[in-house]
Write an enzyme that holds these catalytic residues in place. Structure first.
Site, PDB file in Angstrom:
ATOM      1  N   LYS A 177     -15.485 -14.896 -10.142  1.00  0.00           N
ATOM      2  CA  LYS A 177     -14.946 -13.569 -10.439  1.00  0.00           C
ATOM      3  C   LYS A 177     -16.098 -12.572 -10.598  1.00  0.00           C
ATOM      4  O   LYS A 177     -16.026 -11.433 -10.134  1.00  0.00           O
ATOM      5  CB  LYS A 177     -14.127 -13.654 -11.731  1.00  0.00           C
ATOM      6  CG  LYS A 177     -13.322 -12.410 -12.020  1.00  0.00           C
ATOM      7  CD  LYS A 177     -12.517 -12.613 -13.295  1.00  0.00           C
ATOM      8  CE  LYS A 177     -11.502 -11.522 -13.491  1.00  0.00           C
ATOM      9  NZ  LYS A 177     -10.343 -11.628 -12.613  1.00  0.00           N
ATOM     10  N   GLY A 182       0.776  -1.235   0.000  1.00  0.00           N
ATOM     11  CA  GLY A 182       0.000   0.000   0.000  1.00  0.00           C
ATOM     12  C   GLY A 182       0.806   1.282   0.000  1.00  0.00           C
ATOM     13  O   GLY A 182       0.273   2.339   0.334  1.00  0.00           O
ATOM     14  N   SER A 183       2.086   1.225  -0.419  1.00  0.00           N
ATOM     15  CA  SER A 183       2.823   2.499  -0.423  1.00  0.00           C
ATOM     16  C   SER A 183       2.289   3.430  -1.510  1.00  0.00           C
ATOM     17  O   SER A 183       2.236   4.641  -1.319  1.00  0.00           O
ATOM     18  CB  SER A 183       4.329   2.270  -0.568  1.00  0.00           C
ATOM     19  OG  SER A 183       4.664   1.790  -1.847  1.00  0.00           O
ATOM     20  N   HIS A 192       2.440   0.471 -13.416  1.00  0.00           N
ATOM     21  CA  HIS A 192       3.167  -0.769 -13.698  1.00  0.00           C
ATOM     22  C   HIS A 192       4.673  -0.524 -13.584  1.00  0.00           C
ATOM     23  O   HIS A 192       5.183   0.451 -14.145  1.00  0.00           O
ATOM     24  CB  HIS A 192       2.814  -1.296 -15.099  1.00  0.00           C
ATOM     25  CG  HIS A 192       3.490  -2.606 -15.370  1.00  0.00           C
ATOM     26  ND1 HIS A 192       2.990  -3.809 -14.907  1.00  0.00           N
ATOM     27  CD2 HIS A 192       4.668  -2.884 -15.978  1.00  0.00           C
ATOM     28  CE1 HIS A 192       3.828  -4.773 -15.241  1.00  0.00           C
ATOM     29  NE2 HIS A 192       4.849  -4.243 -15.889  1.00  0.00           N
ATOM     30  N   MET A 242      -3.640  -7.070  -7.423  1.00  0.00           N
ATOM     31  CA  MET A 242      -3.065  -8.243  -8.085  1.00  0.00           C
ATOM     32  C   MET A 242      -4.056  -9.102  -8.877  1.00  0.00           C
ATOM     33  O   MET A 242      -3.693 -10.159  -9.367  1.00  0.00           O
ATOM     34  CB  MET A 242      -2.314  -9.111  -7.060  1.00  0.00           C
ATOM     35  CG  MET A 242      -1.148  -8.396  -6.397  1.00  0.00           C
ATOM     36  SD  MET A 242      -0.010  -7.592  -7.561  1.00  0.00           S
ATOM     37  CE  MET A 242       0.901  -9.017  -8.152  1.00  0.00           C
TER      38      MET A 242
HETATM   39  C1  GRF Z   1       4.203  -1.466  -7.219  1.00  0.00           C
HETATM   40  O1  GRF Z   1       5.513  -1.690  -7.662  1.00  0.00           O
HETATM   41  C2  GRF Z   1       3.258  -1.392  -8.410  1.00  0.00           C
HETATM   42  O2  GRF Z   1       3.836  -0.829  -9.541  1.00  0.00           O
HETATM   43  C3  GRF Z   1       2.959  -2.843  -8.661  1.00  0.00           C
HETATM   44  O3  GRF Z   1       2.844  -3.413  -7.387  1.00  0.00           O
HETATM   45  C4  GRF Z   1       3.644  -2.660  -6.455  1.00  0.00           C
HETATM   46  C5  GRF Z   1       2.756  -2.260  -5.323  1.00  0.00           C
HETATM   47  O4  GRF Z   1       3.450  -1.680  -4.245  1.00  0.00           O
HETATM   48  N1  GRF Z   1       1.800  -2.977  -9.509  1.00  0.00           N
HETATM   49  P1  GRF Z   1       2.664  -0.975  -3.063  1.00  0.00           P
HETATM   50  O5  GRF Z   1       1.652  -1.978  -2.505  1.00  0.00           O
HETATM   51  O6  GRF Z   1       1.963   0.230  -3.616  1.00  0.00           O
HETATM   52  O7  GRF Z   1       3.697  -0.609  -2.045  1.00  0.00           O
END
Ligand code: GRF
Length: 194
Positions: A68, A17-18, A112, A93
């Site tokens: 789904k 979640g950063s 991405h 994801m």
């Molecule tokens: C990030 O690198 C994003 O690009 C990818 O998954 C990662 C998620 O990181 N799709 P965070 O959960 O936002 O820290």
């Protein structure tokens, strides 16, 4: 859609979640424009849940049980409850179905961790690092019915530096992920104000 002077968005995330935190903080520090009242997470116990709540957003955990279509119906119900117009994917994801994407056409954005079309898929940093690229990057793009194939909004590049580990390489890219989302939120806010 209510008040035209502001845009209402939700973040969908599955993990750390950063990016979600960066998005929420940035939207909050702006003088209006983009409001993010809701985070949806598909993994119970994911760190993003606590991060979102600390920043004053509601976080709904909608786990992938059943089909789904059932999972997406539950997500759509939450989005509608909050009047959400835009969706920011931030480490979400699951692959969204074509029907879901069509419902929010050109209003779903994903970050991405590679210079698309290179290294699509789950491990952009790892794949780019192992391939030995000299220059890598990150991509903000609209989501279409494919996987990491939608129209590119913006990209930023960064160098692989001598002595990099995957961790230092990733950390450099993550800062650019945050910048791309902040810049996009600024452009949406301007659009709302126009
Ligand atoms: C990030 O690198 C994003 O690009 C990818 O998954 C990662 C998620 O990181 N799709 P965070 O959960 O936002 O820290």
């Amino acid at each position: 859609m209510g008040d035209n002077s502001k845009i209402t968005a939700a973040v969908l995330a599955s993990g750390g979640g950063s990016n979600a935190e960066n998005i929420l903080r940035h939207a909050r520090t702006r003088a209006g424009g983009v409001e993010i009242p809701l985070v949806i997470c598909d993994k119970a116990g994911a760190p993003v849940i606590g991060r979102a709540e600390k920043l004053g957003a509601d976080c709904k955990v909608i786990e992938r049980t059943g089909t789904k279509a059932e999972h997406e119906a539950a997500i759509i119900a939450a989005l509608e409850e909050y009047g959400i117009e835009w969706i920011f994917l931030a480490g979400y994801m699951a692959i969204l179905s074509p029907a879901f994407v069509a419902l929010y056409k050109n209003r779903i954005v994903n970050i991405h961790p590679s210079l698309l079309p290179q290294f699509p898929g789950k491990d952009g940093y790892g794949d780019a690092f192992r391939a030995g690229v000299i220059t890598s990057g990150v991509t903000l793009h609209y989501v279409d019915a494919g996987v990491d194939t939608g129209p590119v909004i913006a990209q930023k590049t960064f160098p692989r530096e001598e002595g990099d580990t995957l961790e230092t390489f990733r950390a450099r890219g993550m800062q650019l992920e945050y910048e791309l989302y902040r810049e996009f939120i600024d452009s949406l806010a301007k659009r709302a104000a126009a």
